[in-house]
Design a protein around this motif. Structure first.
Motif, PDB file in Angstrom:
ATOM      1  N   ALA A 161       0.816  -1.220   0.000  1.00 55.08           N
ATOM      2  CA  ALA A 161       0.000   0.000   0.000  1.00 55.08           C
ATOM      3  C   ALA A 161       0.850   1.271   0.000  1.00 55.08           C
ATOM      4  O   ALA A 161       0.311   2.373   0.055  1.00 55.08           O
ATOM      5  N   GLY A 162       2.175   1.123  -0.029  1.00 55.80           N
ATOM      6  CA  GLY A 162       3.043   2.291  -0.135  1.00 55.80           C
ATOM      7  C   GLY A 162       3.716   2.730   1.155  1.00 55.80           C
ATOM      8  O   GLY A 162       4.393   3.762   1.180  1.00 55.80           O
ATOM      9  N   TYR A 163       3.569   1.968   2.216  1.00 60.98           N
ATOM     10  CA  TYR A 163       4.219   2.305   3.485  1.00 60.98           C
ATOM     11  C   TYR A 163       5.593   1.646   3.532  1.00 60.98           C
ATOM     12  O   TYR A 163       5.792   0.559   2.981  1.00 60.98           O
ATOM     13  N   ARG A 164       6.538   2.302   4.200  1.00 62.87           N
ATOM     14  CA  ARG A 164       7.842   1.707   4.466  1.00 62.87           C
ATOM     15  C   ARG A 164       7.716   0.950   5.775  1.00 62.87           C
ATOM     16  O   ARG A 164       7.355   1.543   6.797  1.00 62.87           O
TER      17      ARG A 164
ATOM     18  N   SER B 280       7.731  -1.144  12.615  1.00 59.05           N
ATOM     19  CA  SER B 280       7.909   0.306  12.509  1.00 59.05           C
ATOM     20  C   SER B 280       7.463   0.672  11.105  1.00 59.05           C
ATOM     21  O   SER B 280       7.980   0.143  10.121  1.00 59.05           O
ATOM     22  N   VAL B 281       6.490   1.556  11.020  1.00 54.39           N
ATOM     23  CA  VAL B 281       5.899   1.924   9.737  1.00 54.39           C
ATOM     24  C   VAL B 281       6.103   3.416   9.513  1.00 54.39           C
ATOM     25  O   VAL B 281       5.929   4.217  10.430  1.00 54.39           O
ATOM     26  N   VAL B 282       6.472   3.771   8.298  1.00 53.07           N
ATOM     27  CA  VAL B 282       6.608   5.171   7.914  1.00 53.07           C
ATOM     28  C   VAL B 282       5.678   5.397   6.734  1.00 53.07           C
ATOM     29  O   VAL B 282       5.720   4.667   5.736  1.00 53.07           O
ATOM     30  N   THR B 283       4.819   6.408   6.861  1.00 54.11           N
ATOM     31  CA  THR B 283       3.862   6.723   5.801  1.00 54.11           C
ATOM     32  C   THR B 283       4.586   7.394   4.636  1.00 54.11           C
ATOM     33  O   THR B 283       5.711   7.887   4.801  1.00 54.11           O
ATOM     34  N   PRO B 284       3.965   7.463   3.468  1.00 51.99           N
ATOM     35  CA  PRO B 284       4.578   8.173   2.347  1.00 51.99           C
ATOM     36  C   PRO B 284       4.918   9.636   2.671  1.00 51.99           C
ATOM     37  O   PRO B 284       5.854  10.195   2.110  1.00 51.99           O
ATOM     38  N   SER B 285       4.186  10.248   3.612  1.00 53.63           N
ATOM     39  CA  SER B 285       4.473  11.635   3.993  1.00 53.63           C
ATOM     40  C   SER B 285       5.560  11.733   5.073  1.00 53.63           C
ATOM     41  O   SER B 285       5.908  12.827   5.495  1.00 53.63           O
TER      42      SER B 285
END
Length: 161
Positions: free
Chosen positions: A48-51, A66-71
């Protein structure tokens, strides 16, 4: 004997109707229902585009991501009630510094109006959400759950001013 035969005919009719309608039973691990494992949740969020980083396993702790959003926003994600690497629940949380005097009235009002839960812990505001995974989940549902948490997070941050 007549009751058994009638039940078999009814079951066959229902199976035929589902097949005629193009429906199929969910297949665990297939395109519909995903197994509730750390790896499948991580893969769904990555798609879905999350790191996503799967955190190293710690004894006596739930698995976490640990999740980083596209923003660029950080999201803590953890799974719980896991047995044989299959989990019953996924939770995710956002946090902000609370400052000197946390606004408890804001938290009470928020918790009365939103499904996400807001609280203060260690001088920080936290906003958490959980999703039940027992029996599996669909990718669309997991991604939408994360989107709703982030939407609520934007609203909560705006309330913080």
């Amino acid at each position: 004997m007549k009751k058994m035969w009638a039940g078999a005919v009814l079951a066959a009719g229902l199976t035929f109707s589902v097949a005629q309608a193009g429906g199929a039973a969910p297949v665990v691990g297939g395109a519909q229902v995903q197994p509730a494992t750390t790896e499948s949740v991580a893969a769904t969020l990555r798609a879905a585009g999350y790191r996503v980083t799967v955190n190293p396993a710690q004894p006596d702790e739930d698995p976490s991501l640990s999740v980083v959003t596209p923003s660029g926003q950080d999201v803590d994600v953890w799974l719980s009630q896991c047995r044989a690497q299959v989990c019953d629940r996924v939770s995710a949380g956002l946090s902000w510094e609370a400052g000197d005097e946390p606004d408890l009235e804001l938290l009470n009002e928020w918790n009365g109006n939103y499904y996400t839960q807001a609280y203060v812990y260690d001088d920080s505001y936290h906003l958490d959400s959980s999703m039940i995974l027992r029996g599996g989940y669909t990718r669309a549902a997991l991604v939408r759950w994360m989107e709703l948490l982030l939407e609520d997070g934007g609203d909560f941050e705006a309330e913080l001013g």
